[in-house]
Design a protein around this motif. Structure first.
Motif, short mmCIF file in Angstrom:
data_model
loop_
_atom_site.label_atom_id
_atom_site.label_comp_id
_atom_site.label_asym_id
_atom_site.label_seq_id
_atom_site.Cartn_x
_atom_site.Cartn_y
_atom_site.Cartn_z
N ARG A 170 0.83 -1.20 0.00
CA ARG A 170 0.00 0.00 0.00
C ARG A 170 0.87 1.26 0.00
N THR A 171 0.39 2.27 -0.67
CA THR A 171 1.15 3.52 -0.71
C THR A 171 1.22 4.20 0.66
N ASP A 172 0.21 3.96 1.50
CA ASP A 172 0.19 4.58 2.82
C ASP A 172 0.55 3.59 3.92
N ALA A 173 1.35 2.57 3.58
CA ALA A 173 1.67 1.50 4.53
C ALA A 173 2.29 2.04 5.81
N ARG A 174 3.18 3.02 5.71
CA ARG A 174 3.88 3.53 6.90
C ARG A 174 2.93 4.28 7.84
N LYS A 175 1.79 4.68 7.34
CA LYS A 175 0.81 5.35 8.21
C LYS A 175 -0.04 4.36 8.98
N ASN A 176 0.15 3.07 8.71
CA ASN A 176 -0.64 2.03 9.37
C ASN A 176 0.28 0.98 9.98
N PRO A 177 0.95 1.30 11.08
CA PRO A 177 1.89 0.37 11.70
C PRO A 177 1.16 -0.86 12.23
N PHE A 178 1.92 -1.94 12.37
CA PHE A 178 1.37 -3.19 12.91
C PHE A 178 2.50 -3.99 13.56
N ALA A 179 2.11 -5.01 14.28
CA ALA A 179 3.09 -5.89 14.92
C ALA A 179 2.83 -7.32 14.52
N GLU A 223 -2.40 -1.55 14.40
CA GLU A 223 -2.34 -0.48 15.41
C GLU A 223 -1.92 -1.09 16.76
N HIS A 224 -0.76 -1.73 16.73
CA HIS A 224 -0.32 -2.59 17.84
C HIS A 224 -0.12 -1.84 19.17
N GLU A 225 0.07 -0.52 19.11
CA GLU A 225 0.28 0.23 20.35
C GLU A 225 -1.02 0.85 20.87
N SER A 226 -2.13 0.48 20.25
CA SER A 226 -3.42 0.98 20.71
C SER A 226 -3.77 0.37 22.07
N ALA A 227 -4.45 1.18 22.91
CA ALA A 227 -4.77 0.73 24.27
C ALA A 227 -5.74 -0.45 24.29
N HIS A 228 -6.53 -0.63 23.23
CA HIS A 228 -7.53 -1.70 23.28
C HIS A 228 -6.90 -3.09 23.15
N HIS A 229 -5.57 -3.15 22.85
CA HIS A 229 -4.87 -4.45 22.83
C HIS A 229 -4.23 -4.78 24.19
N ALA A 230 -4.35 -3.89 25.16
CA ALA A 230 -3.62 -4.06 26.43
C ALA A 230 -3.97 -5.38 27.13
N PHE A 231 -5.25 -5.68 27.22
CA PHE A 231 -5.65 -6.93 27.89
C PHE A 231 -5.20 -8.15 27.09
N MET A 232 -5.17 -8.05 25.78
CA MET A 232 -4.69 -9.16 24.97
C MET A 232 -3.22 -9.45 25.27
N ASP A 263 -9.80 -7.89 15.98
CA ASP A 263 -9.23 -7.43 14.71
C ASP A 263 -7.85 -8.01 14.43
N VAL A 264 -7.40 -8.97 15.23
CA VAL A 264 -6.08 -9.60 15.03
C VAL A 264 -6.21 -10.75 14.05
N PHE A 265 -5.28 -10.81 13.10
CA PHE A 265 -5.25 -11.87 12.09
C PHE A 265 -4.33 -12.98 12.60
N LEU A 266 -4.91 -14.16 12.88
CA LEU A 266 -4.15 -15.29 13.42
C LEU A 266 -3.95 -16.33 12.33
N ALA A 267 -2.73 -16.82 12.19
CA ALA A 267 -2.42 -17.84 11.19
C ALA A 267 -1.54 -18.92 11.80
N ARG A 268 -1.73 -20.14 11.33
CA ARG A 268 -0.83 -21.23 11.72
C ARG A 268 0.31 -21.25 10.72
N TYR A 269 1.52 -20.99 11.23
CA TYR A 269 2.68 -20.82 10.35
C TYR A 269 3.36 -22.14 10.05
N SER A 270 3.40 -23.02 11.05
CA SER A 270 3.99 -24.35 10.88
C SER A 270 3.26 -25.30 11.81
N GLY A 271 3.75 -26.54 11.90
CA GLY A 271 3.09 -27.51 12.77
C GLY A 271 2.98 -27.04 14.20
#
Length: 427
Positions: free
Chosen positions: A282-291, A347-356, A330-338
């Protein structure tokens, strides 16, 4: 025109419409088929168009007022039918080619027009009267011109319909069939005015076909034949639509299999990598950080050694469901290997992820099995701080960290040892 038998005139036009409609559909189908199936559609289209035009001609002739009973020579009548069918077949064969130049199109038009003209005037000669017919040159030339224009228009419409699908194709076919029928009837009735018999002429006594059979009975038979053909076309349309829908579903299913883990139903390795590529493109990728948070079952080998495949899959499925319950919606979970999973946190630094994050730091106590405890390894990376490529972010996340560090990004920085060859960290 008022002297003509109106019901027979209407019947002739109806036959022409049905014949044109069916022939247009059969002709349009030729471009998408090959081999034996193509021959079937070609023969069917030629028979329908040729027979329809031929029937319209004889029904129209019966509408012409005569003082004596009308009859026809059997051989000439059959030959006129064959001429119409053969000309239609040649024209449809040419028009059904994948590529069609001007010369071939012109040849197909002339072949079809020639067959119609031969059919028409041979059919009129088939009445075999006691006196030879008389011609009006202007009307004769006009009838031939109408035949050429009608044939060219019909074939052009056939060609155009090859690229039209669904209900819109049926609507276009109906309009085209009405126009074609009008042109065919126009040629026929113009041709009848161009060729007349002297007053007092009578049919030959050895004519084998009674005119009574060439009017309404022939029209009813042809309409029934064309109705059957139209039913076949409707079923073919429905069948093709069902095949297309099944193909779409199958393609979707195959695509899902390529991006879905069969054991847990979670997105798989390909899916998480594709998701990262899409985000970074995306052209605006840097405006949408993630972890990226990496979670690996450290004692997976021990688990797998003590269980069969079915039991292990059941345990992994249970673990994946428990893990899903720990994450934000809103977290995307994937199985990467066995043994490992990746969680993509927007938006990994958002407060709504604190309990997670708090739950993930307690993952050893929260997620396990009845058979034996599950020990977890974890790591994390953040875009764009620790990398700006899929491979760099994944590799950085797979570096083991203390569980207490999960969700804490303040001290994170790029590890120079993880920089890929040729990668400019500052870019």
């Amino acid at each position: 025109m008022t002297e003509y038998d109106l019901p027979l005139v209407i019947s002739s036009f109806l036959v022409a419409v049905l014949a044109a409609y069916a022939a247009l559909y059969f002709g349009a189908r030729l471009a998408g088929v090959a081999g034996g199936e193509r021959r079937l559609w070609l023969i069917s289209g030629a028979l329908l168009m040729g027979t329809g035009v031929w029937t319209m001609h004889f029904v129209g002739m019966r509408a012409m007022p005569m003082d004596v009973p009308m009859s026809f020579d059997t051989l000439m009548t059959v030959v006129s039918w064959f001429a119409a069918v053969l000309a239609s077949g040649v024209a449809l064969h040419i028009i059904g080619r994948q590529r069609l130049g001007f010369a071939l199109f012109t040849g197909a038009t002339l072949a079809m027009a020639g067959g119609i003209v031969v059919m028409h005037y041979l059919g009129m000669y088939a009445m075999r009267m006691s006196a030879p017919p008389e011609f009006t040159t202007g009307l004769l030339v006009l009838s031939i011109a109408i035949a050429v224009i009608a044939s060219g228009s019909a074939l052009a419409l056939c060609r155009k319909l090859q690229g039209v699908e669904g209900s819109s194709a049926m609507a276009v076919q109906l309009v085209a069939a009405l126009a074609m029928a009008a042109a065919i009837c126009g040629m026929h009735y113009t041709g009848m005015m161009a060729m007349t018999f002297p007053e007092g002429a009578v049919p030959a006594s050895d004519n084998g076909l009674r005119g009574d059979w060439m009017g309404i009975p022939l029209a009813v038979f042809c309409i029934a034949l064309l109705a059957v053909a139209l039913v076949v076309t409707m079923r073919d349309v429905r069948h093709r639509r069902e095949l297309a829908e099944r193909k779409v579903k199958e393609n979707r299913r195959v695509a899902e299999l390529a991006f879905v883990d069969p054991v847990t139903g979670l997105p798989n390795r390909s899916a998480i990598e594709q998701r990262l590529l899409d985000i970074l493109a995306r052209t605006d990728a840097r405006k949408n950080p993630f972890a990226l948070i990496y979670l690996d079952i450290a004692n997976y080998r021990e688990l797998s050694a003590n269980m069969g495949d079915e039991s292990l899959n059941s345990v992994v499925n249970e673990i994946s469901q428990s893990l899903r319950d720990q994450l934000s919606e809103d977290v995307f979970l994937a199985r990467y290997s066995g043994s490992s999973f990746f969680a993509l946190v927007p938006e990994h630094e958002s407060a709504h992820h604190a309990f997670m994050y708090k739950r993930l730091r307690q993952i050893d106590e929260r997620i396990g099995t009845a058979a034996m405890p599950v020990t977890w390894r974890a790591g994390q990376s953040a875009y764009p701080v620790t990398g700006n490529s899929t491979r760099k972010l994944i590799r950085a996340a797979m570096v083991p960290r203390d569980l207490e560090e999960i969700g804490r990004f303040a001290e994170m920085r790029s590890d120079p040892e993880l920089v890929l060859p040729g990668q400019n960290l500052s870019s």
